[in-house]
Design an enzyme around this catalytic site. Structure first.
Site, PDB file in Angstrom:
ATOM      1  N   GLY A  14      -4.219  25.849 -12.590  1.00 36.65           N
ATOM      2  CA  GLY A  14      -4.615  26.278 -13.922  1.00 36.65           C
ATOM      3  C   GLY A  14      -4.672  27.785 -14.093  1.00 36.65           C
ATOM      4  O   GLY A  14      -4.573  28.285 -15.212  1.00 36.65           O
ATOM      5  N   ASP A  63     -16.133  26.920  -7.647  1.00 36.33           N
ATOM      6  CA  ASP A  63     -15.087  25.962  -8.028  1.00 36.33           C
ATOM      7  C   ASP A  63     -14.757  25.045  -6.848  1.00 36.33           C
ATOM      8  O   ASP A  63     -13.591  24.870  -6.492  1.00 36.33           O
ATOM      9  CB  ASP A  63     -13.836  26.699  -8.504  1.00 36.33           C
ATOM     10  CG  ASP A  63     -12.865  25.769  -9.250  1.00 36.33           C
ATOM     11  OD1 ASP A  63     -13.311  24.697  -9.715  1.00 36.33           O
ATOM     12  OD2 ASP A  63     -11.672  26.116  -9.347  1.00 36.33           O
TER      13      ASP A  63
END
Length: 626
Positions: free
Chosen positions: A28, A141
């Protein structure tokens, strides 16, 4: 592995050093390439940021700082950052190349994992995170795609600080941003966009849930719906999704994923200790049982990603303007007329409210002042002056004095909305814990006491001890009350009880030799003497206990021969025959009388054996009577 060959970067040389060979993966926020570092003649992984991020100067600046922080991490379980640079509009990280697969790949292959498999894979992840948390670095993350498993089985964690860099660079132009991967976002990341070590703990708990059940805890039609469920709902127990999961594993997942971060372990090291304790109490069958999914995975939002994208990407999600409704669905909705338009407007209104909630309302942006190193009162005053609030948590620090600020999130110089909160971590000073009293405890009780003191059990040895019962602690490597760092290893010596000693057969052997040997084996010896016709003088007649096994310190009783019992022949010459007989018989001897001239009533003129001789009791003395 990405097999695309039309990528314009493939074949290029970056920074006069790195030759891009092939594309490995696309995510992403970045694309990863395999490249050759010509200067050191080694393969590296180049993580190249997407162009939309590179156009932002604030991002490039923050990205550089985060790369430097990540490069300081030196741990075998963390993917090493070698270099950071830019070339011709390409901003990149040069990192250690890890040949192998991601945890996501392994999960796809295996499905629900046994507790043994899941804990074996998660333990090195937590060990790596613990090292980062100790250095003041939060990952932000954690997800299966960021856990790499080398071909040789070693586990490494990648992408430290990248989400923070992207978040800081994009929040000034978008409202309601969630930075990370929605399936693994902690509630505080959704509500306030802030993260600390406990946010990594939450994400790791979600990963463990997924490893055990083969499913993610929450689903929805849009990323926003998934994210908001982390705020409004508690992560379910894994056993509610898959059969065959032990309650101790449920407890471990629920501990890590508590909605209130104060109820979670403070950092990865605390969760690692809980994991190890869970593994210790799990019975063998529960460790090796493979769970069977009984409830399917909740519906997940569409990825809207190319075929080579991972299962779920790190994203900067604008909850108001980017509710992940793609252009094709939008066109279909517009074509359905007024009713569809009303539905879309209603959805937009709903998402707008959600975006306001996620973003904590509109407001002007201000720069976060420098607060690290200030006292809590000074830092709060500095934030108040800028129109910002302070939320505090505490953490130990080896370098920052107690009561002063260790870190701030957002950090110094970052843009934040007026009225928003800055998370301040206040130092509790060096983290030290007192070693508990362990001597005399059972091994299980000692292990529990060590864990409760935030320490770990080191080397355990077992030795015989005369005074400490079997299974109890004889000694520890650290004295009770000693203040040491969290995670310090405490070695234990556990008693095996009294030491058994072999007792040989010493009957008929010299008593001094028996005594020396028995005492040399740690036994005590007592001796008594007795006449014995068969055993030579000075040798052992009998022993108690007999041949076999005793314990050190026990007493062995020896009866030592005095040789045959002898009596002294009394002098009877000159005595009457009658008196001589009486005296000899009183001495335990028999009498034989020889008469000279047949006169048996006279006096004794001779005796054999002579007076003073030693004979056995019952021997015959011959007397001559005249």
């Amino acid at each position: 592995m990405d097999v695309t060959v039309a990528d314009p970067l493939v074949g290029r040389e970056l920074d006069g050093r790195y030759v891009v060979r092939s594309r490995i993966a696309r995510g992403g926020m970045a694309t990863v390439y395999l490249a050759l570092d010509q200067r050191l003649d080694r393969e590296v992984a180049l993580k190249v940021m997407h162009p939309n991020l590179v156009d932002d100067e604030a991002f490039v600046s923050r990205f550089t700082r985060e790369a430097r922080s990540a490069a300081r991490l030196n741990h075998p379980g963390i993917v090493q950052v070698f270099d950071q640079g830019s070339h011709g509009g390409v901003v990149f990280l040069a990192m250690e190349h890890v040949p192998g697969r991601t945890l996501r790949d392994v999960m796809r292959d295996r499905g629900p994992m046994t507790a043994h498999e899941a804990l074996d894979l998660l333990e090195p992840v937590l060990d790596a995170l613990a090292a980062a948390h100790s250095a003041g670095i939060v990952h932000r993350d954690i997800k299966p795609e960021n856990v790499l498993i080398r071909d040789d089985g070693r586990v490494k964690v990648a992408d430290f600080g990248l989400a923070r860099a992207v978040g800081a660079a994009t929040t000034h132009s978008q409202t309601g941003l969630l930075i990370g991967t929605v399936s693994y976002l902690a509630p505080e990341q959704v509500e306030r966009g802030t993260a600390d070590a406990r946010s990594d703990v939450y994400a790791t708990g979600v990963v463990l849930f997924e490893m055990l059940t083969g499913t993610k805890p929450f689903g929805g039609d849009t990323p926003v719906q998934v994210a908001l469920q982390h705020v409004s709902s508690r992560v379910p127990a894994p056993s509610s999704r898959a059969a065959g999961i032990h309650p101790a594993l449920d407890d471990l997942v629920l501990l890590a994923t508590a909605r209130d971060r104060a109820e979670r372990p403070a950092d990865a090291r605390e969760l690692l200790m809980s994991l190890r304790e869970t593994r210790r109490v799990l019975p063998g069958p529960a460790l090796d049982a493979r769970p069977v999914t009984v409830v399917p995975e909740p519906h997940q939002p569409p990825a809207d990603a190319p075929a080579d994208a991972p299962a779920e990407r790190t994203m900067a999600l604008d909850a108001v303007t980017a509710p992940t409704i793609g252009p094709a669905p939008a066109r279909r909705r517009r074509s359905r007329g007024r009713i569809a338009l009303a539905v879309v407007l209603g959805l937009a209104l709903l998402l707008g409210v959600a975006g306001w909630y996620v973003g904590a309302g509109p407001g002007a942006y201000v720069r976060v002042p420098t607060v690290v190193g200030l006292t809590q009162a000074e830092a709060t005053a500095a934030l108040t002056k800028r129109g910002l609030d302070a939320e505090t948590s505490q953490a130990f620090s080896e370098t920052v004095a107690a009561g002063s600020v260790v870190s701030a999130d957002p950090a110094e110089g970052a843009r934040a909305r007026k009225g928003s909160a800055v998370q301040l971590v206040i130092s509790r000073g060096p983290e030290r814990y007192a070693v508990p009293k362990l001597a005399g405890l059972t091994e299980d009780a000692a292990r529990a006491a060590i864990a409760s003191a935030h320490l770990v059990v080191g080397k355990v040895t077992r030795s015989f001890d005369d005074s400490v019962p079997d299974g109890k602690v004889v000694s520890a490597s650290l004295k009770p009350g000693t203040k040491v760092r969290r995670g310090t290893a405490v070695d234990l010596v556990i008693s095996r009880g009294r030491e058994p000693v072999a007792v040989g057969d010493w009957v008929g052997k010299p008593a001094d030799e028996a005594t020396k040997a028995l005492q040399g084996s740690g036994l005590k010896v007592t001796t008594t003497e007795a006449f014995d016709d068969k055993v030579p003088k000075g040798s052992v007649v009998s022993q108690d206990p007999g041949p076999g096994t005793a314990f050190k310190g026990d007493t062995v009783k020896l009866v030592v021969s005095k040789g045959p019992e002898l009596v002294e022949v009394p002098r009877v010459v000159g005595m009457s025959a009658e008196d001589a007989r009486s005296k000899l018989e009183a001495a335990g001897l028999k009498v034989s009388v020889t008469s000279v001239f047949g006169n048996g009533g006279g006096r004794v003129i001779a005796q054999r054996p002579g007076a003073g001789g030693k004979v056995k009791p019952g021997s015959t003395v011959t007397i001559a009577v005249l």
